[in-house]
Enzyme design. Structure first.
Site, PDB file in Angstrom:
ATOM      1  N   ILE A 286      39.471 -47.585  -0.316  1.00 47.53           N
ATOM      2  CA  ILE A 286      38.361 -47.581  -1.271  1.00 47.53           C
ATOM      3  C   ILE A 286      37.428 -46.407  -1.005  1.00 47.53           C
ATOM      4  O   ILE A 286      37.096 -45.637  -1.886  1.00 47.53           O
ATOM      5  CB  ILE A 286      37.542 -48.895  -1.184  1.00 47.53           C
ATOM      6  CG1 ILE A 286      38.384 -50.100  -1.606  1.00 47.53           C
ATOM      7  CG2 ILE A 286      36.307 -48.797  -2.036  1.00 47.53           C
ATOM      8  CD1 ILE A 286      37.657 -51.431  -1.433  1.00 47.53           C
ATOM      9  N   ASN A 287      37.004 -46.285   0.206  1.00 47.88           N
ATOM     10  CA  ASN A 287      36.000 -45.269   0.509  1.00 47.88           C
ATOM     11  C   ASN A 287      35.911 -45.088   2.018  1.00 47.88           C
ATOM     12  O   ASN A 287      36.434 -45.901   2.782  1.00 47.88           O
ATOM     13  CB  ASN A 287      34.627 -45.707  -0.038  1.00 47.88           C
ATOM     14  CG  ASN A 287      33.760 -44.514  -0.411  1.00 47.88           C
ATOM     15  OD1 ASN A 287      34.006 -43.395   0.056  1.00 47.88           O
ATOM     16  ND2 ASN A 287      32.761 -44.745  -1.235  1.00 47.88           N
ATOM     17  N   GLU A 288      35.238 -44.042   2.388  1.00 46.38           N
ATOM     18  CA  GLU A 288      35.104 -43.777   3.810  1.00 46.38           C
ATOM     19  C   GLU A 288      33.667 -43.392   4.110  1.00 46.38           C
ATOM     20  O   GLU A 288      33.082 -42.550   3.421  1.00 46.38           O
ATOM     21  CB  GLU A 288      36.047 -42.622   4.194  1.00 46.38           C
ATOM     22  CG  GLU A 288      35.987 -42.295   5.654  1.00 46.38           C
ATOM     23  CD  GLU A 288      37.204 -41.491   6.115  1.00 46.38           C
ATOM     24  OE1 GLU A 288      38.151 -41.298   5.329  1.00 46.38           O
ATOM     25  OE2 GLU A 288      37.176 -41.061   7.280  1.00 46.38           O
ATOM     26  N   GLY A 289      33.071 -44.019   5.104  1.00 49.78           N
ATOM     27  CA  GLY A 289      31.723 -43.640   5.514  1.00 49.78           C
ATOM     28  C   GLY A 289      31.768 -43.042   6.897  1.00 49.78           C
ATOM     29  O   GLY A 289      32.843 -42.730   7.421  1.00 49.78           O
ATOM     30  N   THR A 290      30.609 -42.880   7.489  1.00 47.47           N
ATOM     31  CA  THR A 290      30.531 -42.279   8.815  1.00 47.47           C
ATOM     32  C   THR A 290      31.208 -43.164   9.848  1.00 47.47           C
ATOM     33  O   THR A 290      31.850 -42.696  10.768  1.00 47.47           O
ATOM     34  CB  THR A 290      29.048 -42.105   9.208  1.00 47.47           C
ATOM     35  OG1 THR A 290      28.341 -41.624   8.067  1.00 47.47           O
ATOM     36  CG2 THR A 290      28.879 -41.147  10.361  1.00 47.47           C
ATOM     37  N   TYR A 291      31.039 -44.466   9.690  1.00 45.36           N
ATOM     38  CA  TYR A 291      31.496 -45.384  10.730  1.00 45.36           C
ATOM     39  C   TYR A 291      32.717 -46.199  10.376  1.00 45.36           C
ATOM     40  O   TYR A 291      33.231 -46.925  11.208  1.00 45.36           O
ATOM     41  CB  TYR A 291      30.349 -46.336  11.121  1.00 45.36           C
ATOM     42  CG  TYR A 291      29.305 -45.608  11.887  1.00 45.36           C
ATOM     43  CD1 TYR A 291      29.490 -45.337  13.233  1.00 45.36           C
ATOM     44  CD2 TYR A 291      28.163 -45.130  11.262  1.00 45.36           C
ATOM     45  CE1 TYR A 291      28.554 -44.628  13.940  1.00 45.36           C
ATOM     46  CE2 TYR A 291      27.213 -44.421  11.968  1.00 45.36           C
ATOM     47  CZ  TYR A 291      27.418 -44.174  13.309  1.00 45.36           C
ATOM     48  OH  TYR A 291      26.495 -43.467  14.006  1.00 45.36           O
ATOM     49  N   GLY A 292      33.151 -46.097   9.132  1.00 49.94           N
ATOM     50  CA  GLY A 292      34.288 -46.937   8.787  1.00 49.94           C
ATOM     51  C   GLY A 292      35.047 -46.445   7.576  1.00 49.94           C
ATOM     52  O   GLY A 292      34.528 -45.702   6.752  1.00 49.94           O
TER      53      GLY A 292
ATOM     54  N   ASP B 292      18.662 -48.592   6.310  1.00 50.67           N
ATOM     55  CA  ASP B 292      19.473 -47.600   5.607  1.00 50.67           C
ATOM     56  C   ASP B 292      19.751 -48.045   4.172  1.00 50.67           C
ATOM     57  O   ASP B 292      20.875 -47.942   3.686  1.00 50.67           O
ATOM     58  CB  ASP B 292      20.786 -47.346   6.367  1.00 50.67           C
ATOM     59  CG  ASP B 292      21.421 -46.008   5.963  1.00 50.67           C
ATOM     60  OD1 ASP B 292      20.727 -45.187   5.325  1.00 50.67           O
ATOM     61  OD2 ASP B 292      22.595 -45.787   6.286  1.00 50.67           O
TER      62      ASP B 292
HETATM   63  N1  LIG Z   1      32.781 -55.160   0.702  1.00 53.55           N
HETATM   64  C1  LIG Z   1      33.061 -54.010   0.077  1.00 53.55           C
HETATM   65  N2  LIG Z   1      33.768 -54.035  -1.066  1.00 53.55           N
HETATM   66  C2  LIG Z   1      34.068 -52.887  -1.697  1.00 53.55           C
HETATM   67  N3  LIG Z   1      33.695 -51.672  -1.266  1.00 53.55           N
HETATM   68  C3  LIG Z   1      32.985 -51.571  -0.133  1.00 53.55           C
HETATM   69  C4  LIG Z   1      32.648 -52.732   0.601  1.00 53.55           C
HETATM   70  N4  LIG Z   1      31.930 -52.346   1.691  1.00 53.55           N
HETATM   71  C5  LIG Z   1      31.847 -51.014   1.626  1.00 53.55           C
HETATM   72  N5  LIG Z   1      32.470 -50.530   0.539  1.00 53.55           N
HETATM   73  C6  LIG Z   1      32.595 -49.109   0.120  1.00 53.55           C
HETATM   74  O1  LIG Z   1      32.748 -48.301   1.270  1.00 53.55           O
HETATM   75  C7  LIG Z   1      31.647 -47.386   1.369  1.00 53.55           C
HETATM   76  C8  LIG Z   1      31.328 -47.176   2.835  1.00 53.55           C
HETATM   77  O2  LIG Z   1      30.989 -48.423   3.405  1.00 53.55           O
HETATM   78  P1  LIG Z   1      29.849 -48.523   4.513  1.00 53.55           P
HETATM   79  O3  LIG Z   1      28.585 -47.933   3.966  1.00 53.55           O
HETATM   80  O4  LIG Z   1      29.776 -49.921   4.986  1.00 53.55           O
HETATM   81  O5  LIG Z   1      30.495 -47.563   5.626  1.00 53.55           O
HETATM   82  P2  LIG Z   1      29.755 -46.692   6.701  1.00 53.55           P
HETATM   83  O6  LIG Z   1      30.784 -45.957   7.456  1.00 53.55           O
HETATM   84  O7  LIG Z   1      28.868 -47.568   7.503  1.00 53.55           O
HETATM   85  O8  LIG Z   1      28.932 -45.721   5.752  1.00 53.55           O
HETATM   86  P3  LIG Z   1      27.701 -44.777   6.126  1.00 53.55           P
HETATM   87  O9  LIG Z   1      28.284 -43.402   6.234  1.00 53.55           O
HETATM   88  O10 LIG Z   1      26.769 -44.913   4.929  1.00 53.55           O
HETATM   89  O11 LIG Z   1      27.134 -45.268   7.367  1.00 53.55           O
HETATM   90  C9  LIG Z   1      30.527 -47.988   0.529  1.00 53.55           C
HETATM   91  O12 LIG Z   1      29.633 -47.005   0.045  1.00 53.55           O
HETATM   92  C10 LIG Z   1      31.316 -48.652  -0.589  1.00 53.55           C
HETATM   93  O13 LIG Z   1      31.678 -47.697  -1.555  1.00 53.55           O
END
Ligand SMILES: Nc1ncnc2c1ncn2[C@@H]1O[C@H](COP(=O)(O)OP(=O)(O)OP(=O)(O)O)[C@@H](O)[C@H]1O
Length: 576
Positions: free
Chosen positions: A276-282, A392
């Site tokens: 679905i997507n990628e953030g900094t931590y996951g 955040d």
């Molecule tokens: N429960 C979910 N269902 C669908 N998509 C999700 C869900 N949780 C997260 N996502 C998608 O994944 C993206 C990244 O998730 P998340 O913000 O939890 O990751 P992160 O690595 O902590 O990001 P950041 O870089 O903001 O810290 C979100 O912006 C969203 O698009």
């Protein structure tokens, strides 16, 4: 309402009606009255520049409307992360330093912090156990351990994913690294996958600002911890003989919690559908539970190159596993793979607000915005009522489904707060949503920082673009001042004590916010009524002590006026 669709209000009612079943403590009532009291007495400094009319606009609501449901249920479980309190207790009793006493969630009050960071809208210390201020300051100096330590009231022994045999205090069998055997099917979960939905924001860059821009991060203990087995062994040995190092204490704690993963299911029990997507931590995947067929989101924790398992992910898991609220994304369980990968199994949401706004042609209607704001505020109220600052809040951390339900996600930066205020890092919250007190370096801050972010989100929902898009902290402040007027000591008492306040800023004597959100529009963007504007300016109030709280915002008259919050809208159709 489409047949079979759950209405948001119904969903909330059923949530509330089940509230009594769960472990419950709350801080409604007195907190609100005192905040309101303080606000009335400070009416002259609304934290808002501009004409007299602006200052006189809309009093915030004082009374909880009759018929409002009783206080909501709080956590589903108490987070295990706060077990660490035990370690601190041991440590500080050895060093002869008094402990910050248990925080009673039953005695809410409003404390003005010694600095200008604002007010702790938090339950107060129990008067019989409260430390004199000098003593608690000594505590900060001498025991600058992980921030989570400061609240001793939660003495939790296990979470949903702790196996019965693992006592948090028992250290005997905790040195082994978690490893779960899995079927060959695991491979299917590791295959490369790049497909991404259009309604996702393209990754997230915000956290970068937070994590590398200040040397002062350290006092927030945002350290990431190495959980490699070898190191765990070594650290455990050291901590057995001497737990005087904070790092050791926290690491021991972290390894204990990681080892609770031993009782987790394998990720092989899920079939991956797409990334679905990628953030900094996951990295977040859409997946199907093979047993139940349920569609879920799996967030894989990104291991850090040198440090191993990120502390922020551990925090996020603890907090989300313990929370239960319709506006907070539900984490069902934690699963693992053969390679020490750890995944949070979350309810799946179709969109995130940032991605949705990027592709959505038509703006949200006012009643849709009201619904989103109401749900967001409900979630924030729940967090703050449970002593958690999100730290955040931004559009990419707000998820939506096709029923118009909103959920807050990404708790990697969140932390518990308590009173008295402890110094935390000011380098939190993605720049565009970061409160002015943080930008000016306040280390003592509280729930008001999240409310500023909520204000920025509200403005973005209306304008369809971020309100303040600075590229650096200074530019961000200047953008805020250009729009809201340059603050001074009169409208923001304590401002001059903030570390960053001596910088040269633009001088803007007037508040130009209304110009950005005119009462009439020729562009088709939704029009913000006087009441709507009143709520927005109360969210974007400079003085954190005067900024509206989530609870107050929820009973703002804007929600009762004209087009009411739409409880069953589809964010995609027919607006698209
Ligand atoms: N429960 C979910 N269902 C669908 N998509 C999700 C869900 N949780 C997260 N996502 C998608 O994944 C993206 C990244 O998730 P998340 O913000 O939890 O990751 P992160 O690595 O902590 O990001 P950041 O870089 O903001 O810290 C979100 O912006 C969203 O698009």
């Amino acid at each position: 309402m489409a047949a079979g669709r759950k209405s948001v209000s119904l969903r909330r009612e059923s949530y509330r009606s089940s509230s009594t079943k769960v472990f419950n403590y709350h801080n409604d009532g007195p907190l609100r009255d005192e905040v309101v009291g303080s606000r009335h007495s400070h009416d002259a400094r609304s934290g808002f520049h501009g004409g007299k009319e602006e200052r006189e606009q809309g009093e915030i609501c004082v009374e909880r409307p009759s018929g409002l449901p009783p206080p909501e249920k709080k956590r589903k479980f108490s987070p295990i992360i706060w077990d660490l309190a035990e370690e601190v207790a041991r440590k500080s009793s050895r060093s002869g330093v008094s402990q910050v006493p248990p925080v009673s969630p039953l005695h809410p009050t409003v404390l003005r912090s010694p600095g200008a960071g604002g007010v702790v809208r938090a339950p107060s210390l129990n008067s019989t156990t409260a430390l004199p201020q000098e003593q608690s300051q000594k505590y900060y100096r001498d025991v600058d351990v992980e921030e989570e330590n400061d609240v001793q009231g939660w003495n939790i022994t296990k979470s949903r994913w702790a196996s019965d045999g693992l006592s948090p205090s028992g250290a005997g069998d905790e040195h082994k690294r978690c490893r779960v055997s899995s079927s060959p099917e695991t491979g299917e979960f590791r295959r490369e996958c790049s497909e991404s939905t259009v309604t996702r924001s393209s990754g997230s860059s915000g956290r970068d600002y937070n994590l590398c821009s200040s040397a002062e991060d350290t006092d927030d203990d945002e350290n990431e911890f190495l959980i490699e087995s070898k190191d765990v062994e070594e650290q455990s040995n050291v901590s057995d003989s001497s737990s005087d190092s904070d790092e050791i204490g926290v690491s021991t704690y972290a390894q204990r919690n990681i080892n609770m993963l031993q009782s987790c299911r394998s990720v092989c029990e899920f079939e991956m559908i797409k990334k679905i997507n990628e953030g900094t931590y996951g990295v977040v995947y859409k997946a199907r539970d093979k047993k139940t067929g349920e569609i879920v989101a799996l967030k894989k924790v990104k291991m850090l190159d040198r440090e191993g398992f990120p502390m922020s992910s551990l925090r996020e898991m603890n907090i989300l596993l313990s929370f239960n609220h319709p506006s907070i994304v539900d984490v069902k369980e934690v699963v693992v793979d053969d390679y020490d990968g750890t995944f949070m199994v979350m309810e799946h949401m179709e969109y995130d607000l940032k991605g949705l706004m990027e592709v959505k042609k038509k703006p949200f209607s006012i009643s849709e915005i009201k619904s989103l704001m109401q749900q967001l505020l409900e979630g924030v109220k729940y967090l703050h009522g449970n002593w958690v600052l999100h730290r955040d809040l931004k559009t990419s951390n707000i998820l939506l489904n096709s029923e118009g339900e909103l959920k807050i996600c990404d708790f990697g930066l969140s932390r518990q707060y308590g009173s008295p205020l402890k110094p935390y890092t000011p380098v939190v919250v993605t720049l565009w949503y970061r409160a002015p007190e943080l930008l000016l370096g306040a280390k003592e801050y509280s729930t008001a920082i999240d409310m500023w972010s909520v204000g920025c989100i509200m403005a973005e929902l209306i304008a369809k673009e971020p309100l303040f898009k600075g590229k650096s902290e200074l530019e961000q402040l200047n953008k805020i001042f250009q729009t809201l007027g340059t603050p001074d000591e009169k409208i923001w008492p304590g401002l001059s004590k903030l570390p960053g306040s001596k910088a040269k800023f633009v001088k803007q004597p007037y508040n130009m916010l209304r110009k950005k959100f005119p009462a009439t529009s020729f562009t088709g963007s939704p029009v913000l009524s006087e009441l709507g504007f009143d709520l927005l300016k109360k969210l974007l109030t400079y003085d954190p002590a005067e900024r509206i709280t989530a609870e107050e915002a929820l009973c703002h008259d804007w929600f009762q006026e004209g087009s009411l919050p739409k409880s069953d809208f589809n964010p995609i159709f027919p607006s698209w």
